[in-house]
Design an enzyme around this catalytic site. Sequence first.
Site, short mmCIF file in Angstrom:
data_model
loop_
_atom_site.label_atom_id
_atom_site.label_comp_id
_atom_site.label_asym_id
_atom_site.label_seq_id
_atom_site.Cartn_x
_atom_site.Cartn_y
_atom_site.Cartn_z
N ASN A 7 -2.71 -2.81 -2.98
CA ASN A 7 -2.50 -2.34 -1.74
C ASN A 7 -1.42 -1.68 -1.35
O ASN A 7 -1.16 -2.00 -0.12
CB ASN A 7 -2.24 -4.25 -1.37
CG ASN A 7 -3.82 -5.00 -1.66
OD1 ASN A 7 -4.14 -4.82 -1.60
ND2 ASN A 7 -3.49 -6.41 -2.30
N HIS B 148 -8.91 -14.66 4.76
CA HIS B 148 -8.46 -15.08 3.73
C HIS B 148 -7.77 -16.69 4.10
O HIS B 148 -7.73 -17.60 4.44
CB HIS B 148 -6.92 -13.90 4.07
CG HIS B 148 -6.40 -14.24 2.82
ND1 HIS B 148 -5.26 -14.26 2.62
CD2 HIS B 148 -6.23 -12.65 1.83
CE1 HIS B 148 -4.59 -14.63 1.36
NE2 HIS B 148 -5.11 -13.24 1.07
N GLU C 164 -9.22 -11.40 11.32
CA GLU C 164 -8.67 -10.53 10.58
C GLU C 164 -8.77 -9.05 11.05
O GLU C 164 -9.64 -8.38 10.87
CB GLU C 164 -8.96 -10.54 8.98
CG GLU C 164 -8.63 -11.60 8.16
CD GLU C 164 -8.92 -11.31 6.66
OE1 GLU C 164 -8.84 -10.62 5.85
OE2 GLU C 164 -8.58 -12.91 6.03
N SER D 110 -10.64 -8.39 3.37
CA SER D 110 -9.39 -8.11 2.83
C SER D 110 -10.05 -7.82 1.72
O SER D 110 -9.47 -6.50 0.18
CB SER D 110 -8.56 -9.22 2.11
OG SER D 110 -9.03 -10.47 1.91
N ASP E 105 -5.05 -11.00 11.56
CA ASP E 105 -3.58 -10.35 10.89
C ASP E 105 -4.68 -8.83 10.82
O ASP E 105 -5.75 -8.71 9.87
CB ASP E 105 -4.61 -11.62 9.30
CG ASP E 105 -4.33 -11.78 7.94
OD1 ASP E 105 -2.83 -10.71 7.89
OD2 ASP E 105 -4.06 -12.46 7.29
N HIS F 23 -3.78 -5.35 6.11
CA HIS F 23 -5.03 -4.44 5.02
C HIS F 23 -5.15 -3.22 5.88
O HIS F 23 -4.91 -2.46 6.18
CB HIS F 23 -6.62 -4.52 4.91
CG HIS F 23 -5.62 -5.85 3.45
ND1 HIS F 23 -5.66 -5.95 2.19
CD2 HIS F 23 -6.41 -7.01 3.66
CE1 HIS F 23 -5.79 -6.87 1.71
NE2 HIS F 23 -4.96 -7.57 2.27
N LYS G 36 1.99 -5.36 1.82
CA LYS G 36 0.72 -3.60 1.73
C LYS G 36 1.38 -2.70 2.14
O LYS G 36 2.00 -2.39 0.96
CB LYS G 36 -0.36 -4.88 2.07
CG LYS G 36 -0.93 -6.01 1.36
CD LYS G 36 -1.95 -6.86 1.71
CE LYS G 36 -2.53 -7.95 0.75
NZ LYS G 36 -2.57 -9.62 1.34
C1 PLP Z 1 -2.63 -10.99 1.32
C2 PLP Z 1 -3.04 -11.41 2.77
C3 PLP Z 1 -2.28 -12.05 3.04
C4 PLP Z 1 -0.80 -12.90 2.70
O1 PLP Z 1 0.79 -11.90 2.84
P1 PLP Z 1 1.41 -12.04 1.39
O2 PLP Z 1 2.69 -10.99 1.74
O3 PLP Z 1 1.13 -10.77 0.54
O4 PLP Z 1 1.67 -13.58 1.37
C5 PLP Z 1 -2.29 -12.65 3.80
N1 PLP Z 1 -3.75 -13.18 4.82
C6 PLP Z 1 -4.74 -11.35 3.94
C7 PLP Z 1 -5.48 -11.23 4.87
C8 PLP Z 1 -3.96 -10.77 3.04
O5 PLP Z 1 -5.00 -9.67 2.61
#
Ligand code: PLP
Length: 410
Positions: free
Chosen positions: A52, A138, A185, A189, A214, A217, A248
């Site tokens: 990522n 997620h 999101e 993801s 969220d 990505h 990421k």
């Molecule tokens: C990776 C991810 C998270 C968690 O983030 P980390 O910093 O890896 O704990 C939360 N939401 C989504 C959509 C993700 O892909």
Amino acid sequence: MQETGSGIEDRAANELTALENAGLRRNLRTLAASCGSQVEWRGHLLLNFSSNDYLGLSASDELKTAMTEAVARYGVGSGASRLVCGNHPAHEELEATLAAFKGTEAALTFSSGYATALGTIPALCGTGDILILDKLCHASLIDAAKLSGATIRVFPHNHLEKLERLLTGAREVGDAKKRVLIVTESIFSMDGDAAPLPEIVELKEKYDAWLLVDEAHAVGVLGPQGRGLIAALGLEKRVELQMGTLSKALGVSGGYLAARRSVIDLLINKARSLIYSTAPPPALAWTASESIKLVQSAVGDGLREKLMVNKQGLLALLGDKMRTDLPAAIMPIMIGDESAAMRTSAALLEAGYLIPAIRYPTVARGAARLRLTLSAAHETRQIEGLVASLLNLVPQLSRGKKNPLEKTAE
Ligand SMILES: *Cc1c(COP(=O)(O)O)cnc(C)c1O
């Protein structure tokens, strides 16, 4: 004589056997970082198409220097939680940088994106409130929703009519003080597609709900200066809760929530994953600030451009076999069967490409896939090599005009 706790070993062994038999056992793979898009595994160099780290910043010379210097200044640990004595100017600086980046009044950082979700959602919603989640949200968002004790409703992925029906239902029952929070999101993801954010914002305003998006990505990859999809759509002032991760495209580690000052102040009082957890090292916070500045700069623009060139290169060669409407860097190749996905991933590994199979429970049963991700760190000839191997080794891609023999062999 019975050894203390011996029952736990039998139980663990039985459960592992069951997972193994179902093709669902997971094992850690130790990858020595090499440079940029290459990793080393058991003495073999592999091209990594699963990270990522979309801009390649985890190996950035600027950020390595920033972190090394910050460690020399601040040490390696923070000593305590933020509210005890672990709050450092580097944390404050990072949060001010994030708030400006996300176009909000304030921001709060956590030790991970997972901890951000777990701290935020239960602090804002609880028993009697209603959480409405996209089916493909997620695990961190789902776990946070369960932890909150609120009533959970789920709508099929990106299904606006069903979302509206759930909002109508939520507003019909009970009192007007009940909180309704929609959770989704911006870029999903495991599927790489975008949520219809303008329509979701309209709906949440119509039904007087709140919205958490969220951007794990999307940040760094999409929008002006890499500010994310919310910024690309000009919706910064209409999304109450902008969540994301520093882990990421930003290349570091940690998570954040950007919102109004009052919301952030409430989280400082109620988010248990913030209150009862040691503050991230100040050097890490410092490095994350530097990363955000880099992402917003001309350097960031150049990296985003390189990423999109790589993506166009992939689509130019595979466009008739892949979804072409995925806006960011996640380009999944659907396989379906779990074991078939594992076999295909193993064949690609043999050919020097690291593209893990994603299986249940991360995605639905029978929806196993290769989660292919692109990075600005990939070189054009690496993309070309990848495509050649994909056409050779992935039956789902080699099917069709270009490979008639493969089709009859099925
Ligand atoms: C990776 C991810 C998270 C968690 O983030 P980390 O910093 O890896 O704990 C939360 N939401 C989504 C959509 C993700 O892909």
